[in-house]
Motif scaffolding. Structure first.
Motif, short mmCIF file in Angstrom:
data_model
loop_
_atom_site.label_atom_id
_atom_site.label_comp_id
_atom_site.label_asym_id
_atom_site.label_seq_id
_atom_site.Cartn_x
_atom_site.Cartn_y
_atom_site.Cartn_z
N LEU A 153 1.86 42.91 -15.91
CA LEU A 153 0.83 42.02 -16.45
C LEU A 153 -0.26 41.76 -15.42
CD1 LEU A 153 -0.20 40.04 -18.61
CD2 LEU A 153 1.37 38.33 -17.67
N LYS A 154 0.14 41.48 -14.19
CA LYS A 154 -0.84 41.23 -13.13
C LYS A 154 -1.67 42.47 -12.82
CE LYS A 154 1.25 37.43 -10.52
NZ LYS A 154 1.63 36.98 -9.16
N LEU A 155 -1.04 43.63 -12.86
CA LEU A 155 -1.78 44.87 -12.58
C LEU A 155 -2.85 45.10 -13.63
CD1 LEU A 155 -2.28 47.44 -11.01
CD2 LEU A 155 -0.38 48.51 -12.27
N ASP A 156 -2.52 44.87 -14.90
CA ASP A 156 -3.52 45.02 -15.96
C ASP A 156 -4.69 44.05 -15.74
OD1 ASP A 156 -2.06 46.98 -17.19
OD2 ASP A 156 -1.10 45.65 -18.65
N ARG A 157 -4.38 42.82 -15.36
CA ARG A 157 -5.43 41.84 -15.10
C ARG A 157 -6.30 42.28 -13.92
NH1 ARG A 157 -5.77 36.34 -15.56
NH2 ARG A 157 -5.07 36.73 -17.69
N PHE A 158 -5.67 42.76 -12.86
CA PHE A 158 -6.40 43.22 -11.68
C PHE A 158 -7.33 44.38 -12.01
CE2 PHE A 158 -6.49 46.34 -8.17
CZ PHE A 158 -7.20 45.60 -7.22
N LYS A 159 -6.84 45.34 -12.79
CA LYS A 159 -7.66 46.50 -13.16
C LYS A 159 -8.89 46.06 -13.95
CE LYS A 159 -4.03 50.06 -13.44
NZ LYS A 159 -3.32 50.96 -14.37
N GLN A 160 -8.67 45.19 -14.93
CA GLN A 160 -9.78 44.75 -15.77
C GLN A 160 -10.81 43.97 -14.95
OE1 GLN A 160 -10.64 45.33 -18.89
NE2 GLN A 160 -8.85 46.58 -19.40
N THR A 161 -10.34 43.08 -14.10
CA THR A 161 -11.25 42.25 -13.30
C THR A 161 -12.02 43.07 -12.28
OG1 THR A 161 -9.73 40.36 -13.54
CG2 THR A 161 -11.37 40.24 -11.78
N THR A 162 -11.36 44.03 -11.68
CA THR A 162 -11.96 44.79 -10.57
C THR A 162 -12.82 45.94 -11.06
OG1 THR A 162 -9.98 44.26 -9.27
CG2 THR A 162 -11.46 45.94 -8.39
N PHE A 163 -12.41 46.61 -12.13
CA PHE A 163 -13.09 47.84 -12.52
C PHE A 163 -13.73 47.79 -13.91
CE2 PHE A 163 -9.35 48.91 -9.88
CZ PHE A 163 -10.02 49.30 -8.74
N GLY A 164 -13.41 46.75 -14.71
CA GLY A 164 -13.93 46.71 -16.07
C GLY A 164 -15.44 46.76 -16.15
N HIS A 165 -16.13 46.09 -15.22
CA HIS A 165 -17.59 46.04 -15.27
C HIS A 165 -18.25 47.34 -14.80
CE1 HIS A 165 -16.56 45.04 -11.11
NE2 HIS A 165 -17.78 45.39 -10.78
N LYS A 166 -17.45 48.27 -14.27
CA LYS A 166 -17.99 49.55 -13.78
C LYS A 166 -17.85 50.68 -14.80
CE LYS A 166 -16.78 48.42 -8.98
NZ LYS A 166 -16.05 48.86 -7.77
N VAL A 167 -17.18 50.39 -15.91
CA VAL A 167 -16.81 51.46 -16.83
C VAL A 167 -18.02 52.14 -17.47
CG1 VAL A 167 -15.70 51.93 -19.05
CG2 VAL A 167 -14.50 50.62 -17.32
N GLU A 168 -19.01 51.35 -17.90
CA GLU A 168 -20.13 51.95 -18.63
C GLU A 168 -20.89 52.96 -17.77
OE1 GLU A 168 -22.72 49.31 -20.65
OE2 GLU A 168 -21.11 48.22 -21.66
N SER A 169 -21.19 52.61 -16.54
CA SER A 169 -21.91 53.54 -15.68
C SER A 169 -21.04 54.75 -15.32
CB SER A 169 -22.38 52.84 -14.39
OG SER A 169 -21.29 52.33 -13.66
N TYR A 170 -19.74 54.51 -15.14
CA TYR A 170 -18.83 55.62 -14.83
C TYR A 170 -18.70 56.54 -16.03
CZ TYR A 170 -14.61 58.00 -13.17
OH TYR A 170 -13.69 58.95 -12.77
N PHE A 171 -18.72 55.97 -17.23
CA PHE A 171 -18.66 56.79 -18.44
C PHE A 171 -19.85 57.74 -18.52
CE2 PHE A 171 -20.10 57.22 -22.91
CZ PHE A 171 -19.05 57.98 -23.40
N LEU A 172 -21.03 57.26 -18.17
CA LEU A 172 -22.22 58.11 -18.21
C LEU A 172 -22.10 59.26 -17.21
CD1 LEU A 172 -25.03 55.40 -18.52
CD2 LEU A 172 -24.06 56.86 -20.33
N GLN A 173 -21.47 59.00 -16.07
CA GLN A 173 -21.24 60.07 -15.08
C GLN A 173 -20.25 61.11 -15.60
OE1 GLN A 173 -20.05 58.52 -11.23
NE2 GLN A 173 -21.33 56.70 -11.50
#
Length: 276
Positions: free
Chosen positions: A127-147
């Protein structure tokens, strides 16, 4: 926090069973004294030095995984979850393994050689790992998707391959002039596994085919046939059947977050190795 396997009442937060007696009794069973002349015996007797543990982890290529877990533990120490989130995590776990009572949970623990404390730690850590992933990397997904989009786009294509360049050219013209269908010629001449499915391949992401083939597929329009390409020892005739552009849906978003997380973790491991 301990959760029963009774999923009907989210207010229940205390196990109806004490720590399982079968585990404690097993641990308390007297055993014959062990000589400490092997690593296994020293490990069983808690007599192995820290340096010996590290040496063995290195020997069996397990040190990087151990380091991963320690890095993660440090990051997750500051991640907090609500009681409702924890109950939901337990509920998901029990549903996954079809556990509907404390007795069934206890049976699962025995079968998997796991204590209740270990189970609770594993569920909470996930549960904590899922929260950490979302908090740390969730805001980077859109730009990474374009790459990554050009590699995530999928294609369905027809493929025919032979060893003879002259035969490949002849088959290309026969398909182009509609003297025979792609499927007929694939079944008769193609030397690859695609012959079993009439030459149709996919849908595959464009990162999967050979780079030369992927580049050619990107340049084609649906229904367009390409002249023979040489790829290693083969001469390939290909036709793009369908192009399926990648979409940033929930599945892709989750996958990209996992990729960003793994890149971050590999960078941390690299930094550790450089500091040795």
């Amino acid at each position: 926090m301990k959760i029963t396997a009774n999923l009907l009442d989210p207010s229940i937060v205390t196990s109806t069973l004490p720590p399982t007696d079968r585990f404690s009794s097993r641990e308390a069973t007297p055993t014959a004294p062990l000589d400490l002349d092997t690593p296994l015996k020293r490990l069983c007797k808690n007599a192995m030095s820290g340096q010996e543990v590290i040496s063995l982890l290195q020997k069996f290529s397990m040190l990087p995984q151990f380091q991963r877990e320690l890095i993660l533990d440090a990051e997750l120490a500051s991640v907090s979850c609500s009681q409702e989130e924890m109950f939901s995590a337990y509920k998901t776990f029990y549903r996954k393994y079809q556990i509907n009572s404390d007795a069934e949970r206890d049976t699962w623990l025995v079968r998997n050689k796991c204590t209740l404390a270990q189970l609770e730690h594993s569920v909470l850590r996930t549960l904590k790992l899922d929260r950490f992933k979302q908090t740390t990397f969730g805001h980077k997904v859109e730009s990474y998707f374009l790459q990554r989009k050009s590699q995530l786009d999928r294609v369905i294509y027809s493929l025919l391959r032979v060893k003879d360049p002259h035969l490949a050219q002849e088959l290309f013209f026969r398909i182009q002039d509609r003297e025979a269908t792609f499927t007929e010629l694939v079944k008769q001449y193609s030397g690859g596994q695609e012959a079993d499915v009439g030459g149709v391949v996919g849908p595959h992401e464009l990162s999967i085919p050979h780079p030369v083939l992927a580049q050619k597929l990107r340049s084609l329009q649906p229904g367009q046939l390409a002249p023979p390409l040489q790829i290693a020892d083969w001469f390939v005739v290909v036709r793009l059947e369908k192009f399926l552009p990648a979409q940033l849906d929930q599945v892709v978003q989750s996958r990209l977050i996992d990729e960003l997380y793994e890149q971050w973790l590999q960078a941390r491991l690299h930094d550790l190795s450089m500091s040795d």
